[in-house]
Each structure stands twice: as structure tokens, then as C-alpha cells.
Motif scaffolding. Structure first.
Motif, PDB file in Angstrom:
ATOM      1  N   LEU A  69       0.838  -1.199   0.000  1.00  0.00           N
ATOM      2  CA  LEU A  69       0.000   0.000   0.000  1.00  0.00           C
ATOM      3  C   LEU A  69       0.878   1.257   0.000  1.00  0.00           C
ATOM      4  N   GLY A  70       1.919   1.252   0.803  1.00  0.00           N
ATOM      5  CA  GLY A  70       2.850   2.379   0.812  1.00  0.00           C
ATOM      6  C   GLY A  70       3.542   2.553  -0.527  1.00  0.00           C
ATOM      7  N   THR A  71       3.878   1.437  -1.165  1.00  0.00           N
ATOM      8  CA  THR A  71       4.496   1.497  -2.491  1.00  0.00           C
ATOM      9  C   THR A  71       3.530   2.095  -3.500  1.00  0.00           C
ATOM     10  N   LEU A  72       2.268   1.691  -3.424  1.00  0.00           N
ATOM     11  CA  LEU A  72       1.256   2.250  -4.325  1.00  0.00           C
ATOM     12  C   LEU A  72       1.139   3.753  -4.130  1.00  0.00           C
ATOM     13  N   LEU A  73       1.072   4.183  -2.897  1.00  0.00           N
ATOM     14  CA  LEU A  73       1.007   5.626  -2.629  1.00  0.00           C
ATOM     15  C   LEU A  73       2.259   6.324  -3.147  1.00  0.00           C
TER      16      LEU A  73
END
Length: 177
Positions: A69-73
Motif C-alpha cells: 500500500l505504501g508502495t502504491l502511494l
């Protein structure tokens, strides 16, 4: 760095997978430090070895989902400051509107409903259960708190299924020639 990796005969998503593995390793080290600190101050695991391993697996699975999720953001945002702001605005309320710090039963009805169905509440309840320190549940506990291990796994898998493919797709689109 990304251009150099892209010039090599590697998978287009190798950079992200390497990032994921490094971040997961860092998360596992952080979990080990927290557990060691907990043991030093008197915390204990009051369950079987298999249940304790399940607790660590739930933590690792949730960490994996949060990393994606952090990578997506990160691949969606224009700057690190933007990512930091978005993470702060989502993680802060999710954590405090959960059962991580206080029992959800003491919250007003609307906030209690949010806390009962909050993924953080399910993770916290699952880990406490698997480590042999379960929470006291009301008789009418909602499904995620009545079945915290299953709910935590489902939340984590849903997070992974959502964030990992979207991160890879967005990264490919953003780094395409």
C-alpha cells in the motif's frame, strides 16, 4: 537507479520486488526489536509455539500488505511529502479508531462501529489471541472481533490483492518510455 535496472535483462517489476523484500526484511527486524523489548519489560507469549508462530505470521502478512500500500502511494504521489501527508491522514485515524489502545466498547456508537470493523482492530485482536493475551469481548461482538484471526488474514490478503498489482501497474506506466 530505475533506468539502470530497466536497461538490464530483468523483469520490469524487479525494482519494486526488490524494494518489497528489503522493506519486509526491515519490518521483520522491527518486529524482532519490539518483541525483544517487550520480553525485557515483562511481556510474555502465553500460547503454544504454533499459535505464537501464527501471531508472527499475521504480523508479517499485514506488514506485507502495508508495504505494498505504501508502495502504491509512493508511485502515485508526486513527492515524498505528499505520501507522508496521505499516510498520516489515513494511518493516524485508523490506529486511534481501533481497539489498539482502548477497548472499543467505551466509544460512542458510531465510532464503536468503525472501530469494530477497522482492519487494525482485527489485526490487534488476532495477534493478542494468537499470543495468548486475548481481549474480553462483548456478547454481541461483531464478526471481525469474534473471528479475529480469520478477519486479520482476510484484511491482509485483500490489501495485498489490491495494492500489489496496482503498484506494479502504476510503476510500469510511470517508468515507461
Amino acid at each position: 537507479m530505475v533506468d539502470r535496472i530497466r536497461s538490464l535483462p530483468t523483469s520490469p517489476s524487479a525494482y519494486l520486488l526488490g524494494h518489497f523484500v528489503a522493506e519486509l526484511a526491515a519490518a521483520l527486524v522491527a518486529i524482532a526489536v519490539l518483541v525483544t523489548t517487550g520480553f525485557i519489560v515483562g511481556w510474555s507469549i502465553d500460547s503454544s509455539l504454533v499459535e505464537a508462530a501464527g501471531g508472527f505470521a499475521v504480523l508479517a502478512l499485514f506488514a506485507a500488505g502495508m508495504i505494498w500500500l505504501g508502495t502504491l502511494l509512493g508511485v502515485m504521489a508526486r513527492s515524498p511529502d505528499a505520501v507522508q501527508g496521505v499516510v498520516f491522514m489515513t494511518v493516524f485515524p485508523l490506529t486511534f479508531l481501533s481497539n489498539a489502545f482502548v477497548p472499543a466498547a467505551g466509544l460512542p456508537a458510531g465510532l464503536r462501529h468503525v472501530a469494530d470493523w477497522n482492519p487494525i482492530s482485527a489485526i490487534v485482536a488476532a495477534v493478542r489471541t494468537l499470543f495468548g493475551n486475548p481481549m474480553a469481548l462483548p456478547a454481541d461482538a461483531p464478526w471481525p472481533l469474534a473471528h479475529p484471526v480469520i478477519a486479520a488474514i482476510l484484511w491482509s490478503l485483500a490489501l495485498l490483492a489490491f495494492a500489489a498489482p496496482l503498484s506494479i501497474r502504476r510503476f510500469r506506466a510511470r517508468t515507461a518510455d
